[in-house]
Write a protein that holds these residues in place. Structure first.
Motif, mmCIF file in Angstrom:
data_model
loop_
_atom_site.group_PDB
_atom_site.id
_atom_site.type_symbol
_atom_site.label_atom_id
_atom_site.label_comp_id
_atom_site.label_asym_id
_atom_site.label_seq_id
_atom_site.Cartn_x
_atom_site.Cartn_y
_atom_site.Cartn_z
ATOM 1 N N ALA A 145 -20.152 -33.562 -20.330
ATOM 2 C CA ALA A 145 -20.935 -33.158 -21.509
ATOM 3 C C ALA A 145 -20.667 -31.693 -21.846
ATOM 4 O O ALA A 145 -20.795 -30.817 -20.995
ATOM 5 C CB ALA A 145 -22.425 -33.375 -21.245
ATOM 6 N N ALA A 146 -20.302 -31.452 -23.099
ATOM 7 C CA ALA A 146 -19.867 -30.108 -23.507
ATOM 8 C C ALA A 146 -20.944 -29.049 -23.280
ATOM 9 O O ALA A 146 -20.640 -27.905 -22.962
ATOM 10 C CB ALA A 146 -19.449 -30.123 -24.978
ATOM 11 N N TRP A 147 -22.211 -29.439 -23.430
ATOM 12 C CA TRP A 147 -23.290 -28.457 -23.334
ATOM 13 C C TRP A 147 -24.001 -28.523 -21.984
ATOM 14 O O TRP A 147 -25.129 -28.035 -21.840
ATOM 15 C CB TRP A 147 -24.259 -28.610 -24.503
ATOM 16 N N SER A 148 -23.349 -29.117 -20.982
ATOM 17 C CA SER A 148 -23.925 -29.113 -19.632
ATOM 18 C C SER A 148 -23.681 -27.743 -19.004
ATOM 19 O O SER A 148 -22.787 -27.008 -19.416
ATOM 20 C CB SER A 148 -23.284 -30.214 -18.789
ATOM 21 N N PRO A 149 -24.480 -27.384 -17.997
ATOM 22 C CA PRO A 149 -24.401 -26.021 -17.457
ATOM 23 C C PRO A 149 -23.010 -25.629 -16.956
ATOM 24 O O PRO A 149 -22.535 -24.529 -17.220
ATOM 25 C CB PRO A 149 -25.413 -26.043 -16.299
ATOM 26 N N LYS A 150 -22.327 -26.532 -16.271
ATOM 27 C CA LYS A 150 -21.008 -26.167 -15.721
ATOM 28 C C LYS A 150 -19.959 -25.973 -16.807
ATOM 29 O O LYS A 150 -19.083 -25.129 -16.687
ATOM 30 C CB LYS A 150 -20.514 -27.245 -14.747
ATOM 31 N N VAL A 151 -20.024 -26.800 -17.853
ATOM 32 C CA VAL A 151 -19.065 -26.643 -18.953
ATOM 33 C C VAL A 151 -19.361 -25.352 -19.710
ATOM 34 O O VAL A 151 -18.448 -24.598 -20.065
ATOM 35 C CB VAL A 151 -19.084 -27.871 -19.882
ATOM 36 N N LEU A 152 -20.639 -25.074 -19.911
ATOM 37 C CA LEU A 152 -21.007 -23.807 -20.562
ATOM 38 C C LEU A 152 -20.479 -22.618 -19.759
ATOM 39 O O LEU A 152 -19.944 -21.665 -20.313
ATOM 40 C CB LEU A 152 -22.529 -23.709 -20.702
ATOM 41 N N ARG A 153 -20.632 -22.703 -18.443
ATOM 42 C CA ARG A 153 -20.175 -21.594 -17.606
ATOM 43 C C ARG A 153 -18.660 -21.444 -17.707
ATOM 44 O O ARG A 153 -18.141 -20.340 -17.865
ATOM 45 C CB ARG A 153 -20.608 -21.818 -16.155
#
Lengths: 262, 262
Positions: free
Chosen positions: A152-160
Protein backbone atom coordinates in the motif's frame (compact mmCIF):
# COMPACT_ATOMS: atom_id res chain seq x y z
CA UNK A 1 -5.85 21.35 21.69
CA UNK A 2 -6.74 18.29 23.66
CA UNK A 3 -4.43 16.28 25.90
CA UNK A 4 -4.71 12.51 26.25
CA UNK A 5 -2.79 10.58 28.89
CA UNK A 6 -4.73 7.32 29.17
CA UNK A 7 -4.68 4.24 27.00
CA UNK A 8 -8.37 3.88 27.78
CA UNK A 9 -9.27 7.15 26.08
CA UNK A 10 -11.63 6.27 23.20
CA UNK A 11 -9.92 8.58 20.73
CA UNK A 12 -6.54 7.03 21.56
CA UNK A 13 -7.98 3.54 21.18
CA UNK A 14 -9.30 4.45 17.77
CA UNK A 15 -5.90 5.83 16.77
CA UNK A 16 -4.21 2.70 18.02
CA UNK A 17 -6.51 0.55 15.92
CA UNK A 18 -5.82 2.74 12.88
CA UNK A 19 -2.06 2.37 13.42
CA UNK A 20 -2.39 -1.35 12.70
CA UNK A 21 -3.91 -0.77 9.26
CA UNK A 22 -2.84 2.71 8.29
CA UNK A 23 -2.62 3.34 4.56
CA UNK A 24 -4.37 0.13 3.56
CA UNK A 25 -7.32 0.22 1.24
CA UNK A 26 -10.11 2.50 2.48
CA UNK A 27 -8.05 3.42 5.56
CA UNK A 28 -6.57 6.71 6.58
CA UNK A 29 -2.80 7.06 6.58
CA UNK A 30 -0.43 8.10 9.35
CA UNK A 31 2.43 10.41 8.44
CA UNK A 32 5.26 10.11 10.95
CA UNK A 33 7.89 12.72 11.56
CA UNK A 34 8.54 16.36 10.84
CA UNK A 35 9.47 16.04 7.17
CA UNK A 36 6.34 14.19 6.01
CA UNK A 37 4.02 16.39 8.07
CA UNK A 38 5.65 19.55 6.70
CA UNK A 39 5.31 18.15 3.18
CA UNK A 40 1.61 17.43 3.73
CA UNK A 41 0.98 20.99 4.90
CA UNK A 42 3.00 22.39 1.99
CA UNK A 43 0.47 20.72 -0.31
CA UNK A 44 -2.03 23.05 1.37
CA UNK A 45 -4.18 20.35 2.88
CA UNK A 46 -5.27 20.16 6.48
CA UNK A 47 -4.71 16.78 8.12
CA UNK A 48 -7.68 15.00 9.67
CA UNK A 49 -5.84 14.97 12.99
CA UNK A 50 -2.49 16.27 14.24
CA UNK A 51 -0.83 14.47 17.15
CA UNK A 52 2.10 15.82 19.17
CA UNK A 53 4.33 14.60 21.97
CA UNK A 54 3.33 16.83 24.87
CA UNK A 55 6.89 16.85 26.21
CA UNK A 56 8.50 18.04 23.01
CA UNK A 57 6.26 20.95 22.03
CA UNK A 58 9.08 23.40 22.72
CA UNK A 59 11.22 22.04 19.87
CA UNK A 60 11.23 24.60 17.07
CA UNK A 61 10.08 22.24 14.26
CA UNK A 62 7.23 20.91 16.40
CA UNK A 63 6.25 24.36 17.59
CA UNK A 64 6.12 25.52 13.97
CA UNK A 65 3.96 22.56 12.94
CA UNK A 66 1.68 23.10 15.93
CA UNK A 67 1.24 26.75 15.01
CA UNK A 68 0.46 25.79 11.43
CA UNK A 69 -2.18 23.21 12.28
CA UNK A 70 -3.76 25.40 14.94
CA UNK A 71 -4.47 27.85 12.14
CA UNK A 72 -6.31 25.32 10.00
CA UNK A 73 -7.84 22.78 12.40
CA UNK A 74 -10.50 23.03 15.09
CA UNK A 75 -9.10 22.46 18.58
CA UNK A 76 -10.47 18.94 18.96
CA UNK A 77 -8.46 17.80 15.93
CA UNK A 78 -5.15 18.67 17.58
CA UNK A 79 -4.03 16.16 20.21
CA UNK A 80 -1.11 16.04 22.56
CA UNK A 81 -0.15 12.65 23.92
CA UNK A 82 2.29 11.49 26.55
CA UNK A 83 5.49 10.14 24.94
CA UNK A 84 4.49 6.62 26.01
CA UNK A 85 1.14 6.80 24.25
CA UNK A 86 2.64 8.37 21.14
CA UNK A 87 5.18 5.56 20.95
CA UNK A 88 2.33 3.03 20.61
CA UNK A 89 1.36 4.71 17.34
CA UNK A 90 4.81 4.96 15.83
CA UNK A 91 6.49 2.40 13.60
CA UNK A 92 10.01 3.71 14.15
CA UNK A 93 12.13 3.15 17.23
CA UNK A 94 12.84 6.82 17.76
CA UNK A 95 9.99 8.99 16.62
CA UNK A 96 10.17 12.73 16.17
CA UNK A 97 7.22 13.64 18.33
CA UNK A 98 4.63 14.35 15.67
CA UNK A 99 2.27 12.49 13.40
CA UNK A 100 -0.61 13.45 11.18
CA UNK A 101 -3.63 11.32 10.37
CA UNK A 102 -4.59 12.09 6.78
CA UNK A 103 -6.93 10.95 4.05
CA UNK A 104 -4.65 9.80 1.23
CA UNK A 105 -5.63 11.25 -2.11
CA UNK A 106 -7.43 8.84 -4.42
CA UNK A 107 -6.99 10.53 -7.77
CA UNK A 108 -8.90 9.46 -10.82
CA UNK A 109 -6.97 7.92 -13.67
CA UNK A 110 -7.14 10.09 -16.79
CA UNK A 111 -8.88 8.68 -19.83
CA UNK A 112 -5.69 8.88 -21.93
CA UNK A 113 -2.20 8.26 -20.55
CA UNK A 114 0.32 10.27 -22.53
CA UNK A 115 3.09 11.23 -20.12
CA UNK A 116 6.16 9.57 -18.59
CA UNK A 117 4.91 7.08 -16.02
CA UNK A 118 5.79 4.10 -13.90
CA UNK A 119 3.45 1.15 -13.46
CA UNK A 120 3.97 -1.30 -10.62
CA UNK A 121 2.66 -4.83 -11.05
CA UNK A 122 2.36 -6.59 -7.66
CA UNK A 123 5.57 -5.16 -6.18
CA UNK A 124 5.10 -6.54 -2.70
CA UNK A 125 7.96 -5.28 -0.61
CA UNK A 126 7.16 -1.88 0.92
CA UNK A 127 10.84 -0.94 0.86
CA UNK A 128 10.94 -1.55 -2.89
CA UNK A 129 7.76 0.42 -3.54
CA UNK A 130 9.04 3.33 -1.43
CA UNK A 131 12.40 3.33 -3.18
CA UNK A 132 10.78 3.29 -6.62
CA UNK A 133 8.48 6.19 -5.72
CA UNK A 134 11.55 8.12 -4.56
CA UNK A 135 13.38 7.35 -7.82
CA UNK A 136 10.32 8.42 -9.85
CA UNK A 137 10.23 11.77 -8.11
CA UNK A 138 14.00 12.06 -8.53
CA UNK A 139 13.80 11.82 -12.32
CA UNK A 140 10.75 14.05 -12.58
CA UNK A 141 8.09 11.42 -13.22
CA UNK A 142 4.73 12.59 -11.89
CA UNK A 143 2.37 9.64 -12.22
CA UNK A 144 2.60 6.11 -10.76
CA UNK A 145 -0.03 3.46 -11.40
CA UNK A 146 -0.11 0.46 -9.06
CA UNK A 147 -1.91 -2.87 -9.40
CA UNK A 148 -3.67 -4.79 -6.66
CA UNK A 149 -1.10 -6.83 -4.74
CA UNK A 150 1.40 -3.99 -4.43
CA UNK A 151 2.40 -2.80 -0.96
CA UNK A 152 0.00 0.00 0.00
CA UNK A 153 1.47 3.30 -1.16
CA UNK A 154 0.43 5.18 1.98
CA UNK A 155 1.53 2.52 4.49
CA UNK A 156 4.19 3.60 6.99
CA UNK A 157 7.08 1.67 5.43
CA UNK A 158 6.36 2.90 1.90
CA UNK A 159 6.04 6.46 3.19
CA UNK A 160 9.38 6.10 4.93
CA UNK A 161 11.06 4.69 1.82
CA UNK A 162 9.54 7.44 -0.32
CA UNK A 163 11.06 10.19 1.84
CA UNK A 164 8.49 12.70 0.69
CA UNK A 165 8.23 11.51 -2.92
CA UNK A 166 4.49 10.92 -2.41
CA UNK A 167 3.94 14.64 -2.45
CA UNK A 168 5.54 15.06 -5.86
CA UNK A 169 3.54 12.21 -7.40
CA UNK A 170 0.02 11.30 -8.35
CA UNK A 171 -0.30 7.70 -7.20
CA UNK A 172 -3.14 5.46 -8.37
CA UNK A 173 -3.67 2.22 -6.47
CA UNK A 174 -5.62 -0.98 -7.11
CA UNK A 175 -5.61 -0.41 -10.86
CA UNK A 176 -6.19 -3.18 -13.39
CA UNK A 177 -3.05 -2.55 -15.44
CA UNK A 178 -3.92 -4.88 -18.31
CA UNK A 179 -7.15 -2.94 -18.81
CA UNK A 180 -5.16 0.30 -19.02
CA UNK A 181 -2.94 -0.72 -21.90
CA UNK A 182 -5.49 0.60 -24.38
CA UNK A 183 -5.42 4.01 -22.76
CA UNK A 184 -1.71 4.46 -23.45
CA UNK A 185 -0.46 7.07 -25.88
CA UNK A 186 3.17 6.27 -25.00
CA UNK A 187 5.05 2.98 -25.42
CA UNK A 188 4.79 0.41 -22.65
CA UNK A 189 8.34 -0.50 -21.59
CA UNK A 190 9.42 -3.60 -19.72
CA UNK A 191 12.67 -5.11 -18.50
CA UNK A 192 12.78 -8.71 -19.62
CA UNK A 193 15.25 -11.30 -20.83
CA UNK A 194 13.13 -12.39 -23.77
CA UNK A 195 13.39 -10.65 -27.09
CA UNK A 196 15.02 -7.65 -25.42
CA UNK A 197 17.75 -5.14 -26.24
CA UNK A 198 20.50 -4.02 -23.90
CA UNK A 199 19.14 -0.99 -22.00
CA UNK A 200 22.29 0.99 -22.69
CA UNK A 201 22.21 0.24 -26.42
CA UNK A 202 18.56 1.28 -26.76
CA UNK A 203 17.43 4.73 -27.81
CA UNK A 204 14.87 5.44 -25.11
CA UNK A 205 11.89 7.70 -25.85
CA UNK A 206 11.29 10.90 -23.90
CA UNK A 207 8.09 9.43 -22.53
CA UNK A 208 7.04 5.86 -21.87
CA UNK A 209 5.22 3.82 -19.26
CA UNK A 210 7.76 1.62 -17.51
CA UNK A 211 6.25 -1.42 -15.86
CA UNK A 212 8.13 -3.12 -13.03
CA UNK A 213 6.91 -6.35 -11.51
CA UNK A 214 6.68 -8.78 -8.66
CA UNK A 215 9.96 -9.56 -6.86
CA UNK A 216 9.87 -13.24 -7.68
CA UNK A 217 7.68 -13.57 -10.75
CA UNK A 218 8.42 -10.35 -12.59
CA UNK A 219 5.86 -8.58 -14.76
CA UNK A 220 2.68 -10.50 -15.59
CA UNK A 221 2.76 -12.26 -18.94
CA UNK A 222 -0.07 -10.26 -20.50
CA UNK A 223 1.67 -6.98 -19.70
CA UNK A 224 4.99 -8.34 -20.96
CA UNK A 225 3.32 -9.25 -24.23
CA UNK A 226 1.78 -5.79 -24.53
CA UNK A 227 5.16 -4.08 -24.08
CA UNK A 228 6.56 -2.54 -27.25
CA UNK A 229 9.83 -1.43 -25.69
CA UNK A 230 11.72 -4.42 -24.29
CA UNK A 231 15.07 -3.94 -22.58
CA UNK A 232 17.37 -6.06 -20.50
CA UNK A 233 19.99 -4.91 -18.00
CA UNK A 234 23.07 -7.02 -18.52
CA UNK A 235 25.02 -7.94 -15.42
CA UNK A 236 27.78 -10.27 -14.32
CA UNK A 237 26.69 -13.88 -13.81
CA UNK A 238 27.57 -13.72 -10.10
CA UNK A 239 23.98 -12.75 -9.34
CA UNK A 240 20.83 -14.20 -10.81
CA UNK A 241 18.97 -10.93 -11.09
CA UNK A 242 18.77 -7.37 -9.87
CA UNK A 243 16.52 -6.06 -7.15
CA UNK A 244 13.42 -4.45 -8.72
CA UNK A 245 14.12 -1.11 -7.05
CA UNK A 246 17.62 -1.09 -8.54
CA UNK A 247 16.40 -2.14 -11.98
CA UNK A 248 13.81 0.64 -11.93
CA UNK A 249 16.38 3.27 -10.95
CA UNK A 250 18.77 2.15 -13.69
CA UNK A 251 16.06 2.40 -16.36
CA UNK A 252 14.76 5.75 -15.18
CA UNK A 253 18.17 7.38 -14.80
CA UNK A 254 19.40 6.00 -18.13
CA UNK A 255 16.35 7.54 -19.78
CA UNK A 256 17.07 10.81 -17.98
CA UNK A 257 20.70 10.64 -19.14
CA UNK A 258 19.73 10.02 -22.75
CA UNK A 259 17.13 12.74 -22.99
CA UNK A 260 19.70 15.15 -21.66
CA UNK A 261 18.14 16.27 -18.44
CA UNK A 262 21.67 16.37 -17.06
CA UNK B 1 21.90 -37.31 11.55
CA UNK B 2 20.37 -36.27 14.81
CA UNK B 3 16.73 -35.40 15.46
CA UNK B 4 15.69 -32.75 17.95
CA UNK B 5 12.07 -32.24 18.96
CA UNK B 6 12.35 -30.39 22.27
CA UNK B 7 12.96 -26.74 23.02
CA UNK B 8 14.88 -27.89 26.06
CA UNK B 9 17.50 -29.69 24.02
CA UNK B 10 20.85 -27.99 24.79
CA UNK B 11 21.95 -27.92 21.15
CA UNK B 12 18.67 -26.29 20.14
CA UNK B 13 18.99 -23.76 22.95
CA UNK B 14 22.45 -22.87 21.72
CA UNK B 15 21.16 -22.44 18.18
CA UNK B 16 18.31 -20.29 19.40
CA UNK B 17 20.77 -18.03 21.22
CA UNK B 18 22.91 -17.82 18.08
CA UNK B 19 19.89 -16.83 16.01
CA UNK B 20 19.60 -13.61 18.03
CA UNK B 21 23.15 -12.51 17.15
CA UNK B 22 23.98 -14.38 13.97
CA UNK B 23 26.52 -12.68 11.72
CA UNK B 24 27.56 -10.08 14.26
CA UNK B 25 31.20 -9.61 15.14
CA UNK B 26 32.84 -12.82 16.31
CA UNK B 27 29.60 -14.75 15.83
CA UNK B 28 28.76 -17.49 13.41
CA UNK B 29 26.27 -16.76 10.66
CA UNK B 30 23.04 -18.52 9.74
CA UNK B 31 22.30 -19.06 6.07
CA UNK B 32 18.56 -19.50 5.49
CA UNK B 33 17.04 -21.19 2.50
CA UNK B 34 18.04 -23.42 -0.35
CA UNK B 35 19.82 -20.83 -2.50
CA UNK B 36 22.26 -19.57 0.13
CA UNK B 37 23.04 -23.08 1.41
CA UNK B 38 23.69 -24.31 -2.13
CA UNK B 39 25.92 -21.30 -2.74
CA UNK B 40 27.90 -22.02 0.42
CA UNK B 41 28.49 -25.62 -0.64
CA UNK B 42 29.46 -24.53 -4.14
CA UNK B 43 32.29 -22.55 -2.54
CA UNK B 44 33.52 -25.98 -1.40
CA UNK B 45 33.22 -25.29 2.30
CA UNK B 46 31.49 -27.51 4.79
CA UNK B 47 29.10 -25.68 7.11
CA UNK B 48 29.61 -25.98 10.87
CA UNK B 49 26.10 -27.36 11.17
CA UNK B 50 23.30 -28.22 8.74
CA UNK B 51 19.70 -28.03 9.98
CA UNK B 52 16.67 -29.46 8.16
CA UNK B 53 12.92 -29.52 8.66
CA UNK B 54 12.24 -33.16 9.42
CA UNK B 55 8.89 -33.02 7.61
CA UNK B 56 10.28 -31.70 4.35
CA UNK B 57 13.25 -33.99 3.74
CA UNK B 58 11.51 -35.54 0.76
CA UNK B 59 11.58 -32.29 -1.23
CA UNK B 60 14.15 -32.67 -3.99
CA UNK B 61 16.23 -29.54 -3.16
CA UNK B 62 16.37 -30.47 0.49
CA UNK B 63 17.17 -34.11 -0.25
CA UNK B 64 20.03 -32.98 -2.51
CA UNK B 65 21.41 -30.65 0.17
CA UNK B 66 21.10 -33.38 2.80
CA UNK B 67 22.99 -35.83 0.59
CA UNK B 68 25.69 -33.23 -0.01
CA UNK B 69 26.24 -32.39 3.65
CA UNK B 70 26.11 -36.03 4.70
CA UNK B 71 29.15 -36.51 2.48
CA UNK B 72 31.19 -33.81 4.17
CA UNK B 73 29.94 -33.62 7.77
CA UNK B 74 30.00 -36.06 10.69
CA UNK B 75 26.53 -37.24 11.67
CA UNK B 76 26.27 -35.08 14.79
CA UNK B 77 26.64 -31.92 12.69
CA UNK B 78 23.49 -32.67 10.70
CA UNK B 79 20.28 -31.94 12.60
CA UNK B 80 16.65 -32.41 11.80
CA UNK B 81 14.16 -30.30 13.71
CA UNK B 82 10.40 -30.26 13.93
CA UNK B 83 8.91 -27.45 11.80
CA UNK B 84 7.96 -25.60 14.99
CA UNK B 85 11.51 -25.62 16.33
CA UNK B 86 13.00 -24.65 12.98
CA UNK B 87 10.65 -21.70 12.79
CA UNK B 88 12.15 -20.30 16.00
CA UNK B 89 15.48 -20.00 14.19
CA UNK B 90 14.21 -18.41 11.00
CA UNK B 91 13.89 -14.70 10.29
CA UNK B 92 11.43 -15.10 7.41
CA UNK B 93 7.75 -15.89 7.74
CA UNK B 94 7.87 -18.84 5.40
CA UNK B 95 11.19 -20.64 5.57
CA UNK B 96 12.35 -23.22 3.07
CA UNK B 97 13.16 -25.94 5.56
CA UNK B 98 16.93 -25.67 5.68
CA UNK B 99 19.59 -23.55 7.29
CA UNK B 100 23.33 -23.77 7.66
CA UNK B 101 25.39 -22.46 10.54
CA UNK B 102 28.68 -21.25 9.10
CA UNK B 103 31.85 -19.42 10.06
CA UNK B 104 31.87 -16.31 7.86
CA UNK B 105 35.19 -15.80 6.14
CA UNK B 106 37.37 -13.07 7.65
CA UNK B 107 39.76 -12.35 4.82
CA UNK B 108 42.87 -10.27 5.32
CA UNK B 109 43.04 -6.92 3.57
CA UNK B 110 45.83 -6.88 0.97
CA UNK B 111 48.74 -4.52 1.53
CA UNK B 112 47.98 -2.65 -1.71
CA UNK B 113 44.51 -2.02 -3.07
CA UNK B 114 44.62 -1.79 -6.84
CA UNK B 115 41.34 -3.19 -8.12
CA UNK B 116 37.73 -1.97 -8.53
CA UNK B 117 36.22 -1.82 -5.07
CA UNK B 118 33.40 -0.48 -2.97
CA UNK B 119 33.93 0.94 0.49
CA UNK B 120 31.01 1.36 2.87
CA UNK B 121 31.27 4.00 5.57
CA UNK B 122 28.73 3.36 8.37
CA UNK B 123 25.90 2.24 6.07
CA UNK B 124 23.50 1.20 8.79
CA UNK B 125 20.47 -0.23 7.12
CA UNK B 126 20.86 -3.96 6.42
CA UNK B 127 18.64 -3.68 3.37
CA UNK B 128 20.92 -1.03 1.91
CA UNK B 129 24.08 -3.03 2.63
CA UNK B 130 22.55 -6.16 1.10
CA UNK B 131 21.41 -4.28 -2.00
CA UNK B 132 24.83 -2.69 -2.48
CA UNK B 133 26.58 -6.07 -2.18
CA UNK B 134 24.18 -7.43 -4.81
CA UNK B 135 24.92 -4.50 -7.12
CA UNK B 136 28.67 -4.96 -6.61
CA UNK B 137 28.46 -8.58 -7.66
CA UNK B 138 26.22 -7.59 -10.57
CA UNK B 139 28.86 -5.27 -12.05
CA UNK B 140 31.71 -7.67 -11.39
CA UNK B 141 33.29 -5.96 -8.39
CA UNK B 142 35.02 -8.51 -6.18
CA UNK B 143 36.08 -6.64 -3.04
CA UNK B 144 34.01 -4.68 -0.51
CA UNK B 145 35.55 -2.95 2.49
CA UNK B 146 33.23 -1.97 5.35
CA UNK B 147 33.83 0.34 8.31
CA UNK B 148 32.69 -0.21 11.87
CA UNK B 149 29.09 0.96 12.19
CA UNK B 150 27.89 -0.77 9.02
CA UNK B 151 25.18 -3.42 9.30
CA UNK B 152 26.92 -6.77 9.76
CA UNK B 153 27.57 -8.28 6.33
CA UNK B 154 26.64 -11.81 7.42
CA UNK B 155 23.51 -10.90 9.37
CA UNK B 156 20.27 -12.46 8.12
CA UNK B 157 18.83 -9.30 6.54
CA UNK B 158 22.03 -8.44 4.70
CA UNK B 159 22.32 -12.02 3.46
CA UNK B 160 18.75 -11.86 2.22
CA UNK B 161 19.33 -8.54 0.44
CA UNK B 162 22.54 -9.87 -1.09
CA UNK B 163 20.76 -12.84 -2.69
CA UNK B 164 23.98 -14.82 -2.92
CA UNK B 165 26.28 -11.88 -3.74
CA UNK B 166 28.35 -12.69 -0.64
CA UNK B 167 29.74 -15.71 -2.43
CA UNK B 168 31.05 -13.66 -5.33
CA UNK B 169 32.71 -11.10 -3.07
CA UNK B 170 35.54 -10.77 -0.61
CA UNK B 171 34.03 -8.71 2.21
CA UNK B 172 36.18 -7.06 4.85
CA UNK B 173 34.39 -5.76 7.94
CA UNK B 174 35.31 -3.41 10.78
CA UNK B 175 38.01 -1.72 8.72
CA UNK B 176 39.40 1.74 9.52
CA UNK B 177 38.77 3.23 6.08
CA UNK B 178 40.69 6.47 6.65
CA UNK B 179 43.76 4.40 7.49
CA UNK B 180 43.39 2.52 4.19
CA UNK B 181 43.55 5.55 1.93
CA UNK B 182 47.35 5.27 1.75
CA UNK B 183 47.07 1.71 0.51
CA UNK B 184 45.11 2.73 -2.58
CA UNK B 185 46.58 2.40 -6.05
CA UNK B 186 43.28 3.48 -7.62
CA UNK B 187 41.38 6.76 -7.22
CA UNK B 188 39.03 7.12 -4.27
CA UNK B 189 35.62 8.14 -5.65
CA UNK B 190 32.80 9.77 -3.74
CA UNK B 191 29.33 11.09 -4.50
CA UNK B 192 29.08 14.56 -3.05
CA UNK B 193 27.51 17.91 -3.79
CA UNK B 194 30.67 19.90 -3.12
CA UNK B 195 33.19 20.50 -5.85
CA UNK B 196 31.73 17.63 -7.87
CA UNK B 197 31.07 16.88 -11.53
CA UNK B 198 27.88 15.39 -12.94
CA UNK B 199 28.33 11.59 -12.86
CA UNK B 200 27.14 11.28 -16.44
CA UNK B 201 29.52 13.96 -17.71
CA UNK B 202 32.54 12.40 -16.00
CA UNK B 203 34.94 10.00 -17.71
CA UNK B 204 35.07 7.26 -15.11
CA UNK B 205 38.21 5.13 -14.74
CA UNK B 206 38.15 1.37 -15.25
CA UNK B 207 39.04 0.89 -11.60
CA UNK B 208 38.39 3.01 -8.54
CA UNK B 209 37.33 2.63 -4.93
CA UNK B 210 33.81 4.02 -4.57
CA UNK B 211 32.95 5.04 -1.04
CA UNK B 212 29.28 5.23 -0.02
CA UNK B 213 28.26 6.55 3.36
CA UNK B 214 25.85 6.75 6.23
CA UNK B 215 22.16 7.18 5.30
CA UNK B 216 21.81 10.51 7.10
CA UNK B 217 25.30 11.94 7.33
CA UNK B 218 26.89 10.69 4.13
CA UNK B 219 30.57 9.87 3.82
CA UNK B 220 32.83 11.01 6.68
CA UNK B 221 34.57 14.31 6.07
CA UNK B 222 38.12 12.90 6.11
CA UNK B 223 37.22 10.36 3.43
CA UNK B 224 35.43 13.00 1.38
CA UNK B 225 38.55 15.14 1.50
CA UNK B 226 40.72 12.22 0.42
CA UNK B 227 38.57 11.51 -2.63
CA UNK B 228 40.13 12.51 -5.94
CA UNK B 229 37.11 11.59 -8.04
CA UNK B 230 34.08 13.62 -6.97
CA UNK B 231 30.75 13.14 -8.70
CA UNK B 232 27.20 14.21 -8.07
CA UNK B 233 24.02 12.59 -9.32
CA UNK B 234 21.68 15.33 -10.44
CA UNK B 235 18.01 14.79 -9.76
CA UNK B 236 14.76 16.70 -9.79
CA UNK B 237 14.22 18.92 -6.75
CA UNK B 238 11.14 16.92 -5.71
CA UNK B 239 13.35 14.77 -3.49
CA UNK B 240 16.13 15.92 -1.20
CA UNK B 241 18.46 13.04 -1.97
CA UNK B 242 18.71 9.53 -3.32
CA UNK B 243 18.77 6.36 -1.27
CA UNK B 244 22.38 5.21 -0.82
CA UNK B 245 21.66 1.84 -2.43
CA UNK B 246 20.26 3.59 -5.50
CA UNK B 247 23.15 6.06 -5.67
CA UNK B 248 25.63 3.19 -5.49
CA UNK B 249 23.90 1.26 -8.27
CA UNK B 250 23.79 4.32 -10.52
CA UNK B 251 27.53 4.93 -10.09
CA UNK B 252 28.52 1.30 -10.56
CA UNK B 253 26.34 0.73 -13.64
CA UNK B 254 27.37 4.03 -15.22
CA UNK B 255 30.99 2.96 -14.81
CA UNK B 256 30.15 -0.41 -16.33
CA UNK B 257 28.38 1.32 -19.22
CA UNK B 258 31.31 3.63 -19.90
CA UNK B 259 33.99 0.96 -19.84
CA UNK B 260 31.95 -1.01 -22.31
CA UNK B 261 31.17 -4.12 -20.38
CA UNK B 262 27.83 -4.09 -22.14
Amino acid sequence: MKHVASRENPQFKQLHRLAQHAGRRHERAILEGVHLCQAWLACAEAPALAVFDTERLDRPELAALLAAVTDVLPAHQVLTLTPQLLHYLETVETGQGVLFVVDPPSPELPERLAEPMVWLDRVQDPGNVGTILRSCAAVGIRRVVMSAGCAAAWSPKVLRGGQGAHFALTVHEQVDLAACVDRLDVPLAVTTLEDAQDLYATALPRACAWVFGHEGQGVAVDLQRAATLRVRIDHAPAVESLNVGIAAALCLFEQRRQIGAH
